[in-house]
Scaffold this active site. Structure first.
Site, mmCIF file in Angstrom:
data_model
loop_
_atom_site.group_PDB
_atom_site.id
_atom_site.type_symbol
_atom_site.label_atom_id
_atom_site.label_comp_id
_atom_site.label_asym_id
_atom_site.label_seq_id
_atom_site.Cartn_x
_atom_site.Cartn_y
_atom_site.Cartn_z
ATOM 1 N N TYR A 33 1.230 -0.868 0.129
ATOM 2 C CA TYR A 33 0.175 0.353 -0.004
ATOM 3 C C TYR A 33 0.754 1.179 0.108
ATOM 4 O O TYR A 33 2.405 1.251 0.239
ATOM 5 C CB TYR A 33 -1.276 0.402 1.255
ATOM 6 C CG TYR A 33 -0.452 0.104 2.194
ATOM 7 C CD1 TYR A 33 0.731 -0.914 3.212
ATOM 8 C CD2 TYR A 33 -0.571 1.788 3.168
ATOM 9 C CE1 TYR A 33 0.861 -0.562 4.521
ATOM 10 C CE2 TYR A 33 0.114 1.636 4.462
ATOM 11 C CZ TYR A 33 0.903 0.545 5.065
ATOM 12 O OH TYR A 33 0.996 1.481 6.684
ATOM 13 N N ARG A 52 8.084 4.097 -4.649
ATOM 14 C CA ARG A 52 8.318 2.947 -3.656
ATOM 15 C C ARG A 52 7.194 1.903 -3.335
ATOM 16 O O ARG A 52 7.800 0.783 -3.117
ATOM 17 C CB ARG A 52 8.031 3.914 -2.155
ATOM 18 C CG ARG A 52 8.048 3.301 -0.938
ATOM 19 C CD ARG A 52 8.285 3.629 0.572
ATOM 20 N NE ARG A 52 7.184 4.149 0.323
ATOM 21 C CZ ARG A 52 6.464 4.897 1.329
ATOM 22 N NH1 ARG A 52 7.839 5.580 2.208
ATOM 23 N NH2 ARG A 52 5.318 5.637 1.671
ATOM 24 N N ARG A 100 -7.387 -20.300 -1.600
ATOM 25 C CA ARG A 100 -6.491 -19.793 -0.513
ATOM 26 C C ARG A 100 -5.609 -20.994 -0.678
ATOM 27 O O ARG A 100 -5.777 -22.674 -0.085
ATOM 28 C CB ARG A 100 -7.776 -20.033 0.535
ATOM 29 C CG ARG A 100 -6.361 -19.502 1.784
ATOM 30 C CD ARG A 100 -6.958 -19.267 3.321
ATOM 31 N NE ARG A 100 -6.210 -19.425 4.492
ATOM 32 C CZ ARG A 100 -4.901 -20.290 5.189
ATOM 33 N NH1 ARG A 100 -5.290 -21.358 5.163
ATOM 34 N NH2 ARG A 100 -4.089 -19.854 5.896
ATOM 35 N N LYS A 148 6.818 -1.783 1.845
ATOM 36 C CA LYS A 148 5.781 -1.378 2.807
ATOM 37 C C LYS A 148 4.505 -2.079 2.426
ATOM 38 O O LYS A 148 2.862 -2.019 1.290
ATOM 39 C CB LYS A 148 5.190 0.311 1.874
ATOM 40 C CG LYS A 148 4.029 0.845 2.930
ATOM 41 C CD LYS A 148 4.502 2.595 2.573
ATOM 42 C CE LYS A 148 3.097 3.160 3.438
ATOM 43 N NZ LYS A 148 3.466 3.152 4.359
ATOM 44 N N GLU A 181 11.726 2.908 14.753
ATOM 45 C CA GLU A 181 10.922 3.969 14.115
ATOM 46 C C GLU A 181 9.551 3.986 15.183
ATOM 47 O O GLU A 181 9.629 3.018 15.720
ATOM 48 C CB GLU A 181 10.358 3.615 12.576
ATOM 49 C CG GLU A 181 9.963 2.509 11.984
ATOM 50 C CD GLU A 181 9.617 2.011 10.465
ATOM 51 O OE1 GLU A 181 9.505 3.384 9.797
ATOM 52 O OE2 GLU A 181 10.011 0.867 10.624
ATOM 53 N N LEU A 205 11.286 1.536 7.618
ATOM 54 C CA LEU A 205 10.577 1.889 5.894
ATOM 55 C C LEU A 205 11.007 3.650 5.420
ATOM 56 O O LEU A 205 10.926 4.519 6.457
ATOM 57 C CB LEU A 205 9.344 2.339 5.930
ATOM 58 C CG LEU A 205 8.241 2.715 4.873
ATOM 59 C CD1 LEU A 205 8.163 1.337 3.948
ATOM 60 C CD2 LEU A 205 6.769 3.206 5.199
HETATM 61 N N1 PDD Z 1 2.820 5.492 7.631
HETATM 62 N N2 PDD Z 1 7.542 4.508 9.202
HETATM 63 C C1 PDD Z 1 6.649 3.298 8.694
HETATM 64 C C2 PDD Z 1 7.043 1.922 9.570
HETATM 65 C C3 PDD Z 1 4.920 3.389 8.468
HETATM 66 O O1 PDD Z 1 3.965 3.109 8.250
HETATM 67 C C4 PDD Z 1 5.234 5.093 7.687
HETATM 68 C C5 PDD Z 1 3.837 5.267 6.912
HETATM 69 C C6 PDD Z 1 6.265 5.846 7.866
HETATM 70 C C7 PDD Z 1 6.919 7.193 6.687
HETATM 71 O O2 PDD Z 1 6.494 7.086 5.752
HETATM 72 P P1 PDD Z 1 6.010 8.446 4.837
HETATM 73 O O3 PDD Z 1 7.239 9.787 4.861
HETATM 74 O O4 PDD Z 1 6.682 7.711 3.246
HETATM 75 O O5 PDD Z 1 4.383 8.379 4.959
HETATM 76 C C8 PDD Z 1 7.679 4.839 8.623
HETATM 77 C C9 PDD Z 1 1.872 4.999 6.675
HETATM 78 C C10 PDD Z 1 1.364 7.240 6.763
HETATM 79 C C11 PDD Z 1 0.587 4.797 7.482
HETATM 80 O O6 PDD Z 1 0.800 3.379 7.278
HETATM 81 O O7 PDD Z 1 -0.676 5.224 7.263
#
Ligand code: PDD
Length: 285
Positions: A33, A52, A100, A148, A181, A205
């Site tokens: 996503y 990405r 499945r 992601k 993070e 990420l």
């Molecule tokens: N999340 N690290 C993780 C684990 C994340 O899920 C996200 C973003 C980030 C920041 O990435 P970016 O700057 O590209 O949004 C770092 C999104 C916003 C979410 O899952 O809702």
């Protein structure tokens, strides 16, 4: 006005949207996503998010189920039809629908869902002025969080644990006691005039907001360092932040029982936010 979502080629009312019960996203979290920020009705860092997304797909041996051109067209329609001025677009691609079976199915078309959400900017500004509180928990995620993917159970549990402690975000701690993070954001501390964030690897990420902020820091000649940090370093910090597409640059005022600075957003918060905002690439729709 009712919300409209895009599901596998159709525009549907939000309440009527449906995914097959054997969608692999639903059964295996087998998909990826992206979350794009919408700022003043424009998409923030669209190309970087799409790059990405393509990388995440390729790491999982998946392909874009629609052309890049039509994906842009559908994202644009979702923003316009839902009158989103500030908020986000959530785009999800799963490996598709199949009976499945753990191994990949043959020749299934990926499922594509696009959802838009308005997030009033005054809510963001209010939170920015207060700052957020963070609690920490062990990082229980799999070893490829650079992808992601839809595999988000560990971050769900981490965020819930934070919420139950009256905090807005959870920082995840690795086996060597370093902070990787946030559950859905990148983590930063500011110490002795240097902004610090963990280097990119399979353990975090590679945030688009993180990269854009780094570009902004370079332009403004603000010192920064990519280095691992732990809770002892947090104690020595005068400011701290998270970054993400939805939170942009958000000050952190408390981590567990550690008060950051004076317990309110510090004097550099506005500079760092400005560094991010001025380095964003906005795409007209
Ligand atoms: N999340 N690290 C993780 C684990 C994340 O899920 C996200 C973003 C980030 C920041 O990435 P970016 O700057 O590209 O949004 C770092 C999104 C916003 C979410 O899952 O809702």
């Amino acid at each position: 006005m009712s919300r409209v979502v895009f599901v596998n080629g159709e525009y549907l009312p939000y309440e009527k949207s449906k995914i097959h019960i054997e969608d692999r996203g639903y059964q295996f979290a087998d998909g990826v996503y992206e979350v794009f920020a919408v700022i003043d009705s424009k998409l923030a860092d669209y190309d970087a998010h799409m790059s990405r997304l393509l990388r995440s797909l390729s790491e999982l041996n998946m392909k874009l189920p629609y052309s890049r051109k039509s994906i842009f067209f559908h994202i644009s329609n979702i923003v316009k039809q839902n009158l989103i001025s500030n908020g986000l677009v959530y785009l999800q691609i799963s490996r598709g629908v199949a009976s499945r079976d753990f191994k990949f199915p043959n020749n299934t078309k990926g499922s594509l869902v696009i959802i838009g959400k308005n997030m009033p900017s005054d809510e963001y500004i209010n939170t920015f002025h207060k700052g957020i509180k963070v609690s920490t928990t062990r990082d229980l995620r799999w070893k490829r969080v650079d992808i992601k993917s839809l595999n988000l159970l560990a971050p769900v549990l981490a965020k819930q644990a934070a919420y139950e402690k009256n905090c807005e975000e959870s920082w995840l701690i690795d086996d060597d006691n370093f902070i990787t993070e946030g559950s859905s954001s990148n983590a930063w501390i500011y110490q002795n005039g240097i902004l610090i964030t963990r280097p990119v690897s399979n353990s975090i990420l590679n945030g688009i907001t993180r990269s854009t902020l780094i570009r902004g820091l370079k332009k403004r000649k603000i010192k920064y360092k990519e280095a691992k940090f732990n809770l002892e370093d947090v104690k020595k910090s005068s400011e701290a932040f998270i970054t993400s597409a939805t939170q942009h640059v958000m000050p952190v005022v408390k981590v567990n029982n550690i008060k950051i600075g004076k317990g309110v957003p510090g004097p550099r918060a506005l500079d760092f936010r400005a560094a991010y905002m001025e380095s964003l690439k906005l795409t007209e729709l």
